[in-house]
Design a protein around this motif. Structure first.
Motif, PDB file in Angstrom:
ATOM      1  N   TYR A  38      -4.095   3.188  -1.777  1.00  0.00           N
ATOM      2  CA  TYR A  38      -3.280   2.844  -2.936  1.00  0.00           C
ATOM      3  C   TYR A  38      -2.914   4.093  -3.732  1.00  0.00           C
ATOM      4  O   TYR A  38      -3.766   4.958  -3.960  1.00  0.00           O
ATOM      5  CB  TYR A  38      -4.044   1.846  -3.816  1.00  0.00           C
TER       6      TYR A  38
ATOM      7  N   SER B  61      -4.148  -2.566  -7.876  1.00  0.00           N
ATOM      8  CA  SER B  61      -2.877  -2.022  -7.415  1.00  0.00           C
ATOM      9  C   SER B  61      -1.829  -3.112  -7.551  1.00  0.00           C
ATOM     10  O   SER B  61      -2.017  -4.222  -7.048  1.00  0.00           O
ATOM     11  CB  SER B  61      -2.974  -1.552  -5.962  1.00  0.00           C
TER      12      SER B  61
ATOM     13  N   VAL C 185       0.866  -1.173   0.000  1.00  0.00           N
ATOM     14  CA  VAL C 185       0.000   0.000   0.000  1.00  0.00           C
ATOM     15  C   VAL C 185       0.908   1.229   0.000  1.00  0.00           C
ATOM     16  O   VAL C 185       2.131   1.110   0.092  1.00  0.00           O
ATOM     17  CB  VAL C 185      -0.946   0.031   1.224  1.00  0.00           C
TER      18      VAL C 185
END
Length: 376
Positions: A338, A351, A265
């Protein structure tokens, strides 16, 4: 779908975390209540000789499909739910170690499954109806493999010949360990695994890691906190950030200089603006924050669905819903945890990368990137 209602389901597997379950349902229930606060009903016909398209503001109805028993029975349970109440799409959802029966059901029944909260998504780029924010621990395994292989190419970093993986049997880390073993196959690294049995001490398992060049930990917070004060000497340590709790991973102080977290992330300071709106929304509605990422991802999934439906007018076709999300996603500004989300035909994971991070100081919780964003 009826003239006034759009039906959606969310699916929860028996091994889902009960805390995350409550957090996810809180967000879904409040979002649906907000969406239905001012329903407009059906649009009356105009007195006109020309046919025109109108967007009807239909009420959203949520159906919670809670599964029970072994995974072999889930498909039949889902078919019964769908027969009792057909739905336009599955929104969010929560799984544990095994999401495959749900994924396969949605593909077979041609029901869009939009961004479930799962650490182990099904790795199949050729399926159409199941969309995920990321590959979860499978992405982490690719990131760790890339770092290990890149380290081997650096002559000053020392030769990596052996790797030891520790995980709880039956947990998501088992899939991560398997994926890492596959990714490192052919690179001349001897990989050994230690599957912790129920009740087995993680501190004792650490002693078996002595002498390995690399130690990879696929563990939950309770096990990480109980690892002991001293990491193995001269061993590179990698930790699953998703399983460990990301920013809240309770690494003992003496491990923080050695360990690197796979972190699929964006960094906390970079994502802050993108998640502030969601957390403000939670605060106004008095939704307790019990799992920040799950709740932020659930809110993001709801917002993506609402935005996509607003562009579909009244063309409520399941395949068109998926195609519109594929097309619109990369233009989304508020992407939550993200930095960027993109989908396209053949891409089911929005992502595609992450950071390797470390703790900045032994006694602090601030994380810093150990390298650039990587897409393995």
């Amino acid at each position: 779908m009826t003239d006034t209602v759009l039906h959606f389901a969310t699916i929860i597997t028996p091994d889902a975390d009960p805390v995350k379950r409550r957090g996810m349902l809180d967000v879904l229930e409040h979002y649906f209540a907000d969406k239905n606060a001012s329903p407009l009903g059906a649009t009356p016909p105009l007195r006109s000789s020309r046919k025109m398209m109108f967007m009807v503001n239909r009420r959203w109805e949520l159906h919670v499909w809670e599964l029970h028993g072994p995974p072999a029975t889930w498909h039949d349970q889902l078919r019964q739910h769908l027969a009792q109440q057909p739905v336009f799409a599955v929104l969010s959802g929560l799984g544990g170690r095994n999401w495959a029966p749900v994924h396969e059901f949605c593909e077979q029944e041609a029901v869009p499954c939009l961004f479930p909260n799962v650490d182990v998504p099904v790795e199949s780029e050729h399926d159409f109806y199941s969309l995920y924010f990321s590959k979860g621990v499978l992405l982490e395994a690719d990131m760790i493999a890339k770092r290990i292989v890149d380290t081997r190419a650096d002559s000053s970093a020392g030769v990596v010949k052996t790797a030891r993986q520790i995980y709880r049997a039956g947990d998501s880390g088992e899939a991560g360990a398997q994926a890492l073993s596959i990714a490192l196959k052919g690179h001349g690294i001897a990989i050994s695994n230690h599957a912790l049995a129920p009740g087995e001490s993680v501190a004792a398992a650490m002693r078996s890691a002595q002498g390995a060049d690399v130690l990879v930990l696929w563990l939950r917070p309770a096990d990480i906190a109980a690892m002991g004060d001293k990491p193995p000497v001269s061993t590179k340590v990698f930790v699953s950030g998703l399983m460990g709790g990301l920013d809240r991973t309770p690494l003992p102080a003496n491990w923080r200089g050695t360990a690197r977290l796979a972190y699929p992330v964006d960094l906390p300071e970079k994502r802050r603006v993108r998640v502030d709106y969601a957390f403000g929304w939670f605060a106004i509605r008095q939704i307790p924050i019990v799992d920040e990422r799950v709740q932020a991802d659930t809110y993001l999934a709801c917002g993506l669905l609402a935005e996509t439906l607003s562009h579909m007018v009244d063309a409520f076709v399941r395949d068109y819903l998926v195609e519109r999300i594929d097309d619109m996603l990369e233009h989304r500004i508020l992407t939550g945890y993200y930095p960027r989300l993109t989908l396209a035909p053949g891409q089911r994971y929005a992502s595609k990368g992450g950071y390797m991070v470390r703790f900045a100081e032994p006694d602090r919780v601030r994380l810093v990137a150990d390298g650039d964003w990587m897409v393995p």
